[in-house]
Structure formats: C-alpha cells, structure tokens
Design a protein around this motif. Structure first.
Motif, mmCIF file in Angstrom:
data_model
loop_
_atom_site.group_PDB
_atom_site.id
_atom_site.type_symbol
_atom_site.label_atom_id
_atom_site.label_comp_id
_atom_site.label_asym_id
_atom_site.label_seq_id
_atom_site.Cartn_x
_atom_site.Cartn_y
_atom_site.Cartn_z
ATOM 1 N N ARG A 60 0.870 -1.170 0.000
ATOM 2 C CA ARG A 60 0.000 0.000 0.000
ATOM 3 C C ARG A 60 0.909 1.223 0.000
ATOM 4 N N ARG A 61 0.587 2.189 -0.888
ATOM 5 C CA ARG A 61 1.413 3.394 -1.028
ATOM 6 C C ARG A 61 2.883 3.033 -1.213
ATOM 7 N N GLY A 62 3.122 1.954 -1.969
ATOM 8 C CA GLY A 62 4.483 1.583 -2.312
ATOM 9 C C GLY A 62 5.261 0.896 -1.211
ATOM 10 N N ARG A 63 4.607 0.645 -0.050
ATOM 11 C CA ARG A 63 5.320 -0.020 1.054
ATOM 12 C C ARG A 63 4.598 -1.316 1.410
ATOM 13 N N PRO A 64 5.306 -2.250 2.052
ATOM 14 C CA PRO A 64 4.631 -3.487 2.462
ATOM 15 C C PRO A 64 3.491 -3.137 3.430
ATOM 16 N N THR A 65 2.387 -3.871 3.352
ATOM 17 C CA THR A 65 1.257 -3.597 4.245
ATOM 18 C C THR A 65 1.545 -4.122 5.653
ATOM 19 N N ALA A 66 0.770 -3.596 6.619
ATOM 20 C CA ALA A 66 0.952 -3.993 8.022
ATOM 21 C C ALA A 66 0.691 -5.481 8.214
ATOM 22 N N ASN A 67 -0.291 -6.017 7.496
ATOM 23 C CA ASN A 67 -0.595 -7.449 7.663
ATOM 24 C C ASN A 67 0.581 -8.309 7.205
ATOM 25 N N LEU A 68 1.401 -7.768 6.303
ATOM 26 C CA LEU A 68 2.579 -8.503 5.855
ATOM 27 C C LEU A 68 3.735 -8.311 6.839
ATOM 28 N N LEU A 69 3.927 -7.058 7.316
ATOM 29 C CA LEU A 69 5.046 -6.754 8.227
ATOM 30 C C LEU A 69 4.826 -7.359 9.604
ATOM 31 N N TRP A 70 3.601 -7.275 10.118
ATOM 32 C CA TRP A 70 3.270 -7.912 11.389
ATOM 33 C C TRP A 70 2.438 -9.132 11.037
ATOM 34 N N ASP A 71 1.129 -9.066 11.261
ATOM 35 C CA ASP A 71 0.288 -10.196 10.899
ATOM 36 C C ASP A 71 -1.144 -9.697 10.790
ATOM 37 N N ASN A 72 -2.028 -10.548 10.299
ATOM 38 C CA ASN A 72 -3.434 -10.165 10.166
ATOM 39 C C ASN A 72 -4.034 -9.784 11.517
ATOM 40 N N LYS A 73 -3.614 -10.513 12.564
ATOM 41 C CA LYS A 73 -4.141 -10.236 13.897
ATOM 42 C C LYS A 73 -3.918 -8.783 14.275
ATOM 43 N N THR A 102 -26.765 -2.661 22.510
ATOM 44 C CA THR A 102 -25.451 -2.089 22.186
ATOM 45 C C THR A 102 -24.331 -2.980 22.723
ATOM 46 N N VAL A 103 -24.459 -3.319 24.001
ATOM 47 C CA VAL A 103 -23.434 -4.110 24.672
ATOM 48 C C VAL A 103 -23.312 -5.496 24.029
ATOM 49 N N GLU A 104 -24.442 -6.100 23.672
ATOM 50 C CA GLU A 104 -24.391 -7.419 23.034
ATOM 51 C C GLU A 104 -23.765 -7.324 21.636
ATOM 52 N N PHE A 105 -24.046 -6.244 20.911
ATOM 53 C CA PHE A 105 -23.437 -6.059 19.582
ATOM 54 C C PHE A 105 -21.918 -5.887 19.701
ATOM 55 N N ILE A 106 -21.489 -5.105 20.672
ATOM 56 C CA ILE A 106 -20.038 -4.926 20.852
ATOM 57 C C ILE A 106 -19.414 -6.289 21.180
ATOM 58 N N HIS A 107 -20.069 -7.038 22.071
ATOM 59 C CA HIS A 107 -19.564 -8.370 22.435
ATOM 60 C C HIS A 107 -19.480 -9.274 21.198
ATOM 61 N N THR A 108 -20.528 -9.281 20.395
ATOM 62 C CA THR A 108 -20.551 -10.144 19.204
ATOM 63 C C THR A 108 -19.471 -9.720 18.208
ATOM 64 N N ALA A 109 -19.300 -8.415 18.045
ATOM 65 C CA ALA A 109 -18.257 -7.920 17.139
ATOM 66 C C ALA A 109 -16.875 -8.389 17.611
ATOM 67 N N THR A 110 -16.633 -8.322 18.918
ATOM 68 C CA THR A 110 -15.312 -8.745 19.401
ATOM 69 C C THR A 110 -15.136 -10.263 19.244
ATOM 70 N N LEU A 111 -16.220 -11.034 19.405
ATOM 71 C CA LEU A 111 -16.107 -12.484 19.186
ATOM 72 C C LEU A 111 -15.717 -12.783 17.737
ATOM 73 N N LEU A 112 -16.356 -12.090 16.800
ATOM 74 C CA LEU A 112 -16.046 -12.315 15.378
ATOM 75 C C LEU A 112 -14.571 -12.015 15.104
ATOM 76 N N HIS A 113 -14.083 -10.894 15.650
ATOM 77 C CA HIS A 113 -12.680 -10.535 15.416
ATOM 78 C C HIS A 113 -11.733 -11.467 16.174
ATOM 79 N N ASP A 114 -12.129 -11.862 17.392
ATOM 80 C CA ASP A 114 -11.290 -12.784 18.168
ATOM 81 C C ASP A 114 -11.086 -14.103 17.432
ATOM 82 N N ASP A 115 -12.161 -14.600 16.821
ATOM 83 C CA ASP A 115 -12.045 -15.888 16.141
ATOM 84 C C ASP A 115 -11.087 -15.805 14.960
ATOM 85 N N VAL A 116 -11.039 -14.633 14.311
ATOM 86 C CA VAL A 116 -10.062 -14.442 13.230
ATOM 87 C C VAL A 116 -8.654 -14.417 13.821
ATOM 88 N N VAL A 117 -8.518 -13.663 14.919
ATOM 89 C CA VAL A 117 -7.202 -13.487 15.530
ATOM 90 C C VAL A 117 -6.679 -14.820 16.089
#
Lengths: 335, 335
Positions: free
Chosen positions: A104-117, B83-98
């Motif tokens: 991105r913008r000619g530099r490696p992206t953060a997901n590449l330099l660190w990780d997707n997490k 609101t609180v349940e949506f924030i919780h669900t959003a963090t679960l979705l991201h946590d599972d990726v991480v």
C-alpha cells in the motif's frame, strides 16, 4: 494562509494543504498523540507505519476546509479531522486483511510486516480512538452522522464481498458499494465540518452533496486507473482489481455489451477466477472495444458537475474555489 | 417478573433472565431488527449464526438489571443492552479471526463457515450498529463510557498479542489484558445501566466496580477451567489456551515458582511454541505441583469479595441479590 499567487500552479490538494497548514499541524499532533498506547507498544508501531507513510490527508482537509470556509473559529474541527483520518486508517488496515494485500502506497502492508491479527486489532483500536475524539466535541449531531457513515462503510464493504465477483452486479449496486467504501467518509467529512461550524441545514446538505459527489468521482477514477486510465497502458499499478476479481464500472459497462464469447471470458476470469497470462491485456482490449473507459469517465465527469452544483450553494470563499478545483482535478487524472 | 419461590433452585443467570424476561424480549427484537441489512445479505447470515447460537446474554442482562434495580422506567436501557451485546458479538467475530478458532459454543466459527473477510467486516458492521444504537439514547455520558470501554477492549486485545507468549508477563500485565478482553465490557454494561437510570455518582461508581470485579473473576475462572479446573482433568474444553500459547494466571503463578527444568519446559511450549504429545498433561502436573490452580482460584474469590462490597453500596433489591449470587456462582464453577 493565502493560496493565491506563486502557489497557483500547485495541485489543488497542495494548495488546500498550504491554506490549512496551521490546522493540519494541529491535526497531525493530535493523531500522533492519540495513536499512542501506554500498554500496547504494537499499536503505535503499526499505526505509525500507515499514518506516517504520507497519505494525502485528503479527508481531514475536507473537514477543516468546510469548517473554515464557514468562518469557524474553534478547534473542534481539528478533532473531527483527526477522527475522520483514524476511521480511514482503520478501514485501510481491515481492507488489507480482507484483500490479502501486500503493498500500500508503495510499502509493504501492516498485515505482511506484522500479521493479520495486528491489523484487525489495531484497526479496532483506531476506530475506538476516533469514537473517543468525536465524543469530546459533545455534538450529538456529529456523532449521529459519523455513526451512520460507519455503518454505511461497513455495509458497503460486506456488499462488495458478495457483489464484486458476480456478473449480475449492475451500476446501481456498484454505486452502493463505492458510496460505502469511499463516498460515505468523504461526505461525512465535509458534513461534520459544516455542523461543527453551526451552519444552517441547507449549507450542511450542500456540503454532504459535495463530499458524496467528490467521493464517487474519486472512486470511479480510481477504478478506471486500475485498467490503465485513458491510455490503457499496463503499468505497475494496473490490474489489481482484475486480479482480485472486482467488478468495477468499466467492466460492468463492458459486460452489459458483451458478445457471447466476451461474456464467457468475463465468467472465466471474474466469476471463476481462472486467470491466465495475457488475460489482463485481453480484458483491456474488450474494454477499449466497447468504449467502456470513456463511458466510465463520462460518469465521473457527471459526478464532478454535481460536486460543482453543490458548491454553488455555499458562500464565495477561496477555500470553495479550491474544493471546486479539487473536484475537477480528481477527474483530470483520466482525461 | 418475580424471581422468588419455585425458581430458587435455578442458576442466578436464569433467575435474572426470568425477572428480566420482558426487557430481554425487547432487546432480542432490537438485536434482530438492527442486525439486518437491506443491501448486504451476508451480514444477517453471519450475525444470526453467532447471535442465535444461544449465548447467555449475560452482558445485556447486567445493563437491564442495573437500570431496573434503580427504578428506571424508560426503554433506553434496552438500546444499551443491545449495544453491549453487539459490541460483544463484534469482538467475538474478530477474536475468532485473531485466534484462528474453528469452534465457538460447540459450533463451527463464522470464519470457518464463511471466511475471515466476512468475520472482519461483519464485526465492523456490528460495531457501527452498536454505535448508532447508543447515539439514539442521546446521552453523551453513556457515549463517553462506551467509547472508553471500546478503546480499553482493543488495547487489551493488542496487548495480549505481544504479552501472551512472553514469560516475562506478570500478574499486573495479565490483569490489564483481562480487564481489556473481559472486564471492560462488564463494567461498562453495569455503569451505563446506572447512568441511564439517572443514578448519583456513588451508585454509578459502585456499579462500575461490581462489573469490573465480576468480569475479572469470570475471566480468571475461565482461564482456570482451560486447565481442567480444580479437578485438573483433561476434557474437550481443556488446553485451548495452552495450544494457543496464552500465558494465563495459573501458568504465570507456576512460572514464578519454576525450577530450572520447569522453566525450560515453559520456554519451549509457550515462548517457542514447540509442543509435543503429553505436554498438556505435563503442564497440568506442574500447575498442580505448585498449587497454581488453587492460588488462581483464591484470586478469583478475592474479586468476588470486591464485587460483593460494591453491591453493598447499592439499594436493597431482589436484582441486587441475584447479582450477588451471580458473582458467587461464577467462582463456584471452580470450587
């Protein structure tokens, strides 16, 4: 603080940057301050990589310009400008994960330099920081605008996931996608500048319309440039959308006029993702055959005209002239 | 709406659910309504998978209970609970990726059923929706609390990325991590319930303290159960943290007392991630040798005591009793 005279030959965004230099210095200081984290050093590392990579800071300048043009004298517009840049940076971090981008913008992206997490979580952090900044302005109307813009952005990104590789995607769906991925933040940026300045409703509406039209023109042009622009020459920034199988306006126009053989080609390369050497050149030849690039450019020009009309509803001001030139400049990249 | 009598034998969260049944029905309707998307059908698909998987809805119940206990008669507490349940669900979705998780609540995770892209972007969408909901309450104080909680959550998650696999991580850093990943949303949930009810500062503070202590106890217990709890038996939910090389409280306690040989073991399995058959059993044997599980349980009990003290500052009410029993019940899982 004067954009006239010897700076006349500069690009409009550079003239905006000159005019808004004091404000932008404050915004940059705010960004540096708020991207810090006492507890998690990974956060400023990742953010600095992206924030200091020297983006054009176009979106925060829109907020500053809108507020200053209307005579705003406070400092809350700087908080909102930083808010907008943080939201933009957060979406870039998440986009790079989604697109599996490496540069991105000619530099490696953060997901590449660190990780997707790191990209996912630091994006979340920046989004939260933007949220804190806007709460500090104490304006519920600003919060409402930015909450709605955030939802439109996320919805547009999800829509793109399913619509991008589907040849049934038409221009109406394309418009929805680019409103989400680009125009929603442009229009929120200009709108909140007007709201914080206490402008009347008609003025705020004109600012929204300008940002919306500018964002749409900007994204159409970006999509045209991805196929080499008017020159249709394959360069180093050409073909990313093609390789990512994103159905953008030029291709949508060509698909609408495709022969049976051409349609089979688009099904293979976009829907099935079966791409071979020479396919990008072949795609560009088909776009050229149907005049798809110049038709897409005409659409971008029509949105520039709408941006100009919106500005007619705003008071005469040097910043208004720069915003007008900016809208024309955006499309001039493909003329 | 009465939690006494024949329901006495139920677990406290079920008694809370009975007492708050009308409110929870409204919250569930709000969640279904707001997770919809006109434009992107992928959004309700992914969200329904998670939201309807039948989580305990503990966090929204905390908000409802706090507001009702203080005599609140409006409906904004339902918006905040959603609101609180949506924030919780959003963090679960991201946590599972991480975490690259494959199962949650006994079902395949969204990132496995769809893809990481969908989990990232739908998480962003839910976060934006939560933001819209809280703006609708028109309370800047509520917005401030939830903006700060969001930043604490994201910061804690990023901190965990770097701290989790580092044997230098001590109990203070662990506390910061779990405040972010768990307690920040618990304490925000109870605090906004008090704020929306118009409670005095001391009451709001007590609600914050209760949520904070409950969340910390809850997460310590979760981390103990990941090593089989007091029974120290390997079950199907055992060892996830070990495999993900997360340095949690039991391990931190054991590392602090490790012999040279044990330390070499922890360096290999946690820092270097070189894990072999039998290592989990070996880890559990070391935890047992140093009494690390029961020490961690003592910490959880101390946090339960703080939760109880915080409740002493709130008015006598059947819901207050249920919140007290909830705090005791949470730790009873490992006693």
């Amino acid at each position: 603080m004067d954009g006239s005279g010897e700076t006349k030959a500069k690009a409009p965004q550079d003239r905006l940057a000159d005019w808004l230099a004091e404000d932008m210095a404050a915004v940059n200081a705010l960004i540096r301050d708020r991207m810090a984290s006492k507890h998690a050093p990974r956060i400023p590392e990742v953010t600095a990589h992206l924030v200091e990579a020297g983006g054009k800071r176009l979106r925060p300048m829109l907020t500053l310009a809108a507020a200053r043009m209307l005579g705003y004298q406070g400092t809350d517009h700087q908080k909102l400008a930083a808010t907008v840049e943080f939201i933009h940076t957060a979406t870039l971090l998440h986009d790079d994960v989604v697109d599996e981008s490496e540069r991105r913008r000619g530099r490696p992206t953060a997901n590449l330099l660190w990780d997707n997490k790191s990209s996912v979580l630091v994006g979340d952090y920046l989004f939260s920081r933007s949220f804190q900044l806007m709460v500090e302005t104490g304006s519920l109307r600003v919060l409402d605008i930015l909450a709605n813009a955030s939802a439109t952005i996320a919805e547009g990104e999800v829509l793109q996931l399913t619509a991008a590789q589907d040849l049934a995607t038409d221009e109406a769906i394309y418009l929805q996608v680019i409103r989400g991925k680009t125009a929603a933040l442009f229009s929120a940026a200009t709108e909140v500048g007007g709201v914080i300045a206490g402008a009347p409703d008609a003025t705020v509406r004109a600012l929204y319309d300008y940002g919306d039209a500018l964002g749409i023109a900007f994204q159409i042009v970006d999509d045209i440039l991805d196929y080499g622009g008017s020159d249709a020459v394959i360069g180093k920034n050409t073909g990313d959308d093609f390789r990512e199988r994103k159905l953008t306006l030029p291709v949508i126009k060509a698909v609408a006029r495709a022969s049976a053989e051409e349609r089979a080609f688009w099904v293979r390369v976009i829907e099935k993702g079966d791409q071979r050497d020479g396919d990008l050149a072949q795609a560009m030849a088909i776009l050229s055959r149907h005049d798809a690039i110049s038709q897409a450019r005409d659409e971008a020009l029509a949105w520039t005209a709408r941006a100009r009309q919106a500005l007619d509803n705003l008071p005469v001001h040097p910043l208004r002239e720069m915003l007008l030139e900016l809208a024309e400049y955006v499309v001039a990249r493909v003329s």
